[in-house]
Design a protein around this motif. Structure first.
Motif, PDB file in Angstrom:
ATOM      1  N   THR A  98     -10.879 -17.799 -31.884  1.00 40.09           N
ATOM      2  CA  THR A  98     -10.259 -17.792 -30.563  1.00 40.09           C
ATOM      3  C   THR A  98     -11.257 -18.319 -29.550  1.00 40.09           C
ATOM      4  O   THR A  98     -12.430 -17.934 -29.573  1.00 40.09           O
ATOM      5  N   MET A  99     -10.805 -19.209 -28.659  1.00 41.78           N
ATOM      6  CA  MET A  99     -11.696 -19.784 -27.664  1.00 41.78           C
ATOM      7  C   MET A  99     -11.106 -19.626 -26.273  1.00 41.78           C
ATOM      8  O   MET A  99      -9.908 -19.386 -26.099  1.00 41.78           O
ATOM      9  N   ALA A 100     -11.979 -19.745 -25.284  1.00 42.83           N
ATOM     10  CA  ALA A 100     -11.562 -19.761 -23.885  1.00 42.83           C
ATOM     11  C   ALA A 100     -12.568 -20.594 -23.113  1.00 42.83           C
ATOM     12  O   ALA A 100     -13.718 -20.756 -23.532  1.00 42.83           O
ATOM     13  N   LEU A 101     -12.124 -21.134 -21.999  1.00 43.50           N
ATOM     14  CA  LEU A 101     -13.006 -21.796 -21.046  1.00 43.50           C
ATOM     15  C   LEU A 101     -12.994 -20.990 -19.763  1.00 43.50           C
ATOM     16  O   LEU A 101     -11.938 -20.543 -19.313  1.00 43.50           O
ATOM     17  N   ALA A 102     -14.167 -20.804 -19.182  1.00 44.29           N
ATOM     18  CA  ALA A 102     -14.285 -20.012 -17.966  1.00 44.29           C
ATOM     19  C   ALA A 102     -15.183 -20.736 -16.973  1.00 44.29           C
ATOM     20  O   ALA A 102     -15.946 -21.640 -17.336  1.00 44.29           O
ATOM     21  N   ALA A 103     -15.090 -20.336 -15.716  1.00 44.61           N
ATOM     22  CA  ALA A 103     -15.952 -20.870 -14.669  1.00 44.61           C
ATOM     23  C   ALA A 103     -16.533 -19.709 -13.886  1.00 44.61           C
ATOM     24  O   ALA A 103     -15.835 -18.728 -13.593  1.00 44.61           O
ATOM     25  N   ASP A 104     -17.820 -19.797 -13.561  1.00 45.16           N
ATOM     26  CA  ASP A 104     -18.441 -18.745 -12.763  1.00 45.16           C
ATOM     27  C   ASP A 104     -18.035 -18.903 -11.296  1.00 45.16           C
ATOM     28  O   ASP A 104     -17.309 -19.846 -10.942  1.00 45.16           O
ATOM     29  N   PRO A 105     -18.438 -17.997 -10.402  1.00 45.01           N
ATOM     30  CA  PRO A 105     -17.979 -18.079  -9.011  1.00 45.01           C
ATOM     31  C   PRO A 105     -18.379 -19.360  -8.288  1.00 45.01           C
ATOM     32  O   PRO A 105     -17.758 -19.713  -7.279  1.00 45.01           O
ATOM     33  N   GLU A 106     -19.396 -20.079  -8.782  1.00 46.18           N
ATOM     34  CA  GLU A 106     -19.780 -21.357  -8.179  1.00 46.18           C
ATOM     35  C   GLU A 106     -19.080 -22.540  -8.830  1.00 46.18           C
ATOM     36  O   GLU A 106     -19.213 -23.667  -8.363  1.00 46.18           O
ATOM     37  N   GLY A 107     -18.356 -22.316  -9.925  1.00 50.60           N
ATOM     38  CA  GLY A 107     -17.623 -23.395 -10.569  1.00 50.60           C
ATOM     39  C   GLY A 107     -18.246 -23.951 -11.823  1.00 50.60           C
ATOM     40  O   GLY A 107     -17.688 -24.880 -12.414  1.00 50.60           O
ATOM     41  N   ALA A 108     -19.397 -23.441 -12.277  1.00 51.27           N
ATOM     42  CA  ALA A 108     -19.997 -23.922 -13.518  1.00 51.27           C
ATOM     43  C   ALA A 108     -19.140 -23.474 -14.695  1.00 51.27           C
ATOM     44  O   ALA A 108     -18.820 -22.291 -14.833  1.00 51.27           O
ATOM     45  N   VAL A 109     -18.775 -24.423 -15.559  1.00 54.84           N
ATOM     46  CA  VAL A 109     -17.861 -24.157 -16.667  1.00 54.84           C
ATOM     47  C   VAL A 109     -18.645 -23.875 -17.941  1.00 54.84           C
ATOM     48  O   VAL A 109     -19.638 -24.533 -18.244  1.00 54.84           O
ATOM     49  N   PHE A 110     -18.190 -22.875 -18.699  1.00 53.87           N
ATOM     50  CA  PHE A 110     -18.771 -22.556 -20.001  1.00 53.87           C
ATOM     51  C   PHE A 110     -17.654 -22.096 -20.921  1.00 53.87           C
ATOM     52  O   PHE A 110     -16.543 -21.781 -20.480  1.00 53.87           O
ATOM     53  N   GLY A 111     -17.936 -22.081 -22.215  1.00 56.43           N
ATOM     54  CA  GLY A 111     -16.950 -21.655 -23.190  1.00 56.43           C
ATOM     55  C   GLY A 111     -17.257 -20.276 -23.739  1.00 56.43           C
ATOM     56  O   GLY A 111     -18.395 -19.798 -23.681  1.00 56.43           O
ATOM     57  N   LEU A 112     -16.226 -19.631 -24.283  1.00 52.40           N
ATOM     58  CA  LEU A 112     -16.355 -18.378 -25.016  1.00 52.40           C
ATOM     59  C   LEU A 112     -15.749 -18.589 -26.396  1.00 52.40           C
ATOM     60  O   LEU A 112     -14.720 -19.261 -26.533  1.00 52.40           O
ATOM     61  N   ASP A 139     -26.672 -20.647  -5.598  1.00 49.21           N
ATOM     62  CA  ASP A 139     -26.640 -19.347  -4.932  1.00 49.21           C
ATOM     63  C   ASP A 139     -26.864 -18.236  -5.951  1.00 49.21           C
ATOM     64  O   ASP A 139     -25.933 -17.774  -6.608  1.00 49.21           O
ATOM     65  N   LYS A 140     -28.109 -17.800  -6.076  1.00 50.55           N
ATOM     66  CA  LYS A 140     -28.437 -16.760  -7.053  1.00 50.55           C
ATOM     67  C   LYS A 140     -27.756 -15.438  -6.716  1.00 50.55           C
ATOM     68  O   LYS A 140     -27.458 -14.640  -7.616  1.00 50.55           O
ATOM     69  N   SER A 141     -27.483 -15.202  -5.442  1.00 49.63           N
ATOM     70  CA  SER A 141     -26.852 -13.938  -5.062  1.00 49.63           C
ATOM     71  C   SER A 141     -25.421 -13.848  -5.576  1.00 49.63           C
ATOM     72  O   SER A 141     -24.861 -12.756  -5.674  1.00 49.63           O
ATOM     73  N   VAL A 142     -24.828 -14.993  -5.913  1.00 47.86           N
ATOM     74  CA  VAL A 142     -23.468 -15.031  -6.447  1.00 47.86           C
ATOM     75  C   VAL A 142     -23.472 -15.012  -7.969  1.00 47.86           C
ATOM     76  O   VAL A 142     -22.746 -14.238  -8.599  1.00 47.86           O
ATOM     77  N   VAL A 143     -24.301 -15.867  -8.588  1.00 44.37           N
ATOM     78  CA  VAL A 143     -24.213 -16.022 -10.039  1.00 44.37           C
ATOM     79  C   VAL A 143     -25.006 -14.972 -10.810  1.00 44.37           C
ATOM     80  O   VAL A 143     -24.614 -14.601 -11.927  1.00 44.37           O
ATOM     81  N   PRO A 145     -25.424 -11.638 -10.325  1.00 41.23           N
ATOM     82  CA  PRO A 145     -24.601 -10.464 -10.648  1.00 41.23           C
ATOM     83  C   PRO A 145     -23.458 -10.794 -11.609  1.00 41.23           C
ATOM     84  O   PRO A 145     -23.079  -9.956 -12.437  1.00 41.23           O
ATOM     85  N   PHE A 146     -22.919 -12.013 -11.512  1.00 41.45           N
ATOM     86  CA  PHE A 146     -21.808 -12.404 -12.385  1.00 41.45           C
ATOM     87  C   PHE A 146     -22.237 -12.388 -13.847  1.00 41.45           C
ATOM     88  O   PHE A 146     -21.585 -11.754 -14.692  1.00 41.45           O
ATOM     89  N   TYR A 147     -23.328 -13.076 -14.191  1.00 41.46           N
ATOM     90  CA  TYR A 147     -23.732 -13.158 -15.597  1.00 41.46           C
ATOM     91  C   TYR A 147     -24.251 -11.821 -16.123  1.00 41.46           C
ATOM     92  O   TYR A 147     -24.077 -11.511 -17.307  1.00 41.46           O
ATOM     93  N   SER A 148     -24.845 -11.024 -15.253  1.00 34.31           N
ATOM     94  CA  SER A 148     -25.259  -9.686 -15.678  1.00 34.31           C
ATOM     95  C   SER A 148     -24.051  -8.818 -16.001  1.00 34.31           C
ATOM     96  O   SER A 148     -24.067  -8.037 -16.958  1.00 34.31           O
ATOM     97  N   ALA A 149     -22.978  -8.959 -15.204  1.00 33.73           N
ATOM     98  CA  ALA A 149     -21.779  -8.156 -15.429  1.00 33.73           C
ATOM     99  C   ALA A 149     -20.991  -8.639 -16.638  1.00 33.73           C
ATOM    100  O   ALA A 149     -20.485  -7.834 -17.429  1.00 33.73           O
ATOM    101  N   VAL A 150     -20.877  -9.957 -16.806  1.00 37.03           N
ATOM    102  CA  VAL A 150     -20.054 -10.502 -17.886  1.00 37.03           C
ATOM    103  C   VAL A 150     -20.731 -10.323 -19.240  1.00 37.03           C
ATOM    104  O   VAL A 150     -20.124  -9.832 -20.200  1.00 37.03           O
ATOM    105  N   PHE A 151     -22.003 -10.715 -19.348  1.00 33.59           N
ATOM    106  CA  PHE A 151     -22.690 -10.687 -20.641  1.00 33.59           C
ATOM    107  C   PHE A 151     -23.698  -9.543 -20.776  1.00 33.59           C
ATOM    108  O   PHE A 151     -24.268  -9.361 -21.843  1.00 33.59           O
TER     109      PHE A 151
END
Length: 327
Positions: A98-112, A139-143, A145-151
């Protein structure tokens, strides 16, 4: 999931207008062999290293995409949404998982990717295979917390004087530090062009960075950052002959070379053109690309590259001194 812990890079693919031309380029550059079909897996000595995917829609980008392991992809996509990101497509059942494509709050795209044992990279950290990925962010203040919360990454700051200009990520449950790092985040500062969006850059290990640069040029690609010594190895940034950006890393072979490079290059900068690979901040364009990606994925039975818009070239200055790969 395929032997990869949550958040570890487990696959990479590139979306190309012409897969046959891509096979010629990467086959000569890295010595890869390829399977058949519009989603063509690449192999090094019989082990899977990446894939080349044919673009089914001109709106889709020409770009490398890194996929992170997702033992529970439904839970991870839920955390993407709840943490301020966007699920661009999926979760989508495909042939091997199973795959998915996601984007972080700044718009950088990555796969799962969630798949059984034996899927994903058959080899990495070896010559002519994947070795590292970096997120370029404004913007480190945005990304952060995002990657810490997601992964749930543990983090280590490796910028000058321990600053957070460069931050590396270690999977949850490991001791954070360079030895366990699987990727990282580097800040896009004022020296970069204002139109450069947040994006991921994929690295491949090579035995000779200078030879790789010469081969890329001969095959019709572009050298955006010439081979440059850093404390972590000799690196270069290229685009292939169809415009997809990637980087290479050559390890130092002589003991003490890294220390010498760190001293000589501590203040060095290198001018280079940047072809920014991803920008999913435009929601309407991301939605259009996602629809195209879903249709293409359903046909070929595997993941697609990021839903993003390609920008033109622009001059930038990159401060040397970031890790290309950490074993």
């Amino acid at each position: 999931m395929g032997g990869f812990v949550e958040g570890a890079p487990c696959w990479a693919d590139v979306m190309l207008p012409d897969v046959a031309a891509g096979k010629r380029f990467y086959g000569e550059l890295f010595g890869w062999m390829f399977g058949d079909g519009p989603y063509s897996r690449a192999y090094r000595e019989g082990l899977a290293v990446a894939a080349l995917a044919g673009k089914r829609d001109g709106r889709m980008p020409t770009v490398w995409t890194v996929y992170f392991a997702a033992p529970d992809i439904v839970a991870l996509t839920g955390r993407v949404r709840s943490s301020g990101g966007q699920v661009v497509s999926g979760p989508l059942p495909v042939r091997d998982g199973t795959m998915a494509l996601a984007a972080d709050p700044e718009g950088a795209v990555f796969g799962l990717w969630q798949g059984p044992q034996g899927t994903g990279f058959g080899v990495q950290q070896e010559p002519m295979s994947f070795c590292w990925t970096e997120l370029y962010s404004r913007d480190k203040s945005v990304v952060d917390p995002f990657y810490s919360a997601v992964f749930r990454f543990g983090v280590t700051d490796l910028g000058p004087d321990g600053g957070d200009e460069l931050r590396v990520w270690s999977p949850a449950g490991t001791r954070p530090g360079p030895d366990s790092a699987v990727g990282g985040r580097i800040l896009i500062e004022d020296s970069f062009p204002p139109e450069m969006p947040s994006h991921f850059l994929v690295y491949f290990r090579v035995p000779d960075c200078d030879l790789a640069a010469a081969t890329v040029t001969r095959l019709g690609g572009r050298v955006h950052m010439a081979p440059t010594d850093t404390p972590y190895g000799r690196i270069a940034v290229f685009s292939d002959n169809q415009g997809a950006d990637f980087a290479v890393l050559q390890d130092y072979e002589v003991e003490g070379s890294a220390e010498a490079a760190a001293e000589s290059d501590a203040e060095a900068t290198q001018e280079f053109d940047v072809l920014a690979a991803t920008d999913a901040a435009d929601a309407s364009e991301a939605a259009n690309a996602a629809n195209a990606a879903n249709a293409a994925n359903a046909v070929r039975g595997s993941g697609a590259g990021g839903a993003a818009r390609r920008f033109g070239t622009a001059d930038a200055v990159l401060e040397v001194g970031r890790p290309g790969a950490v074993n």
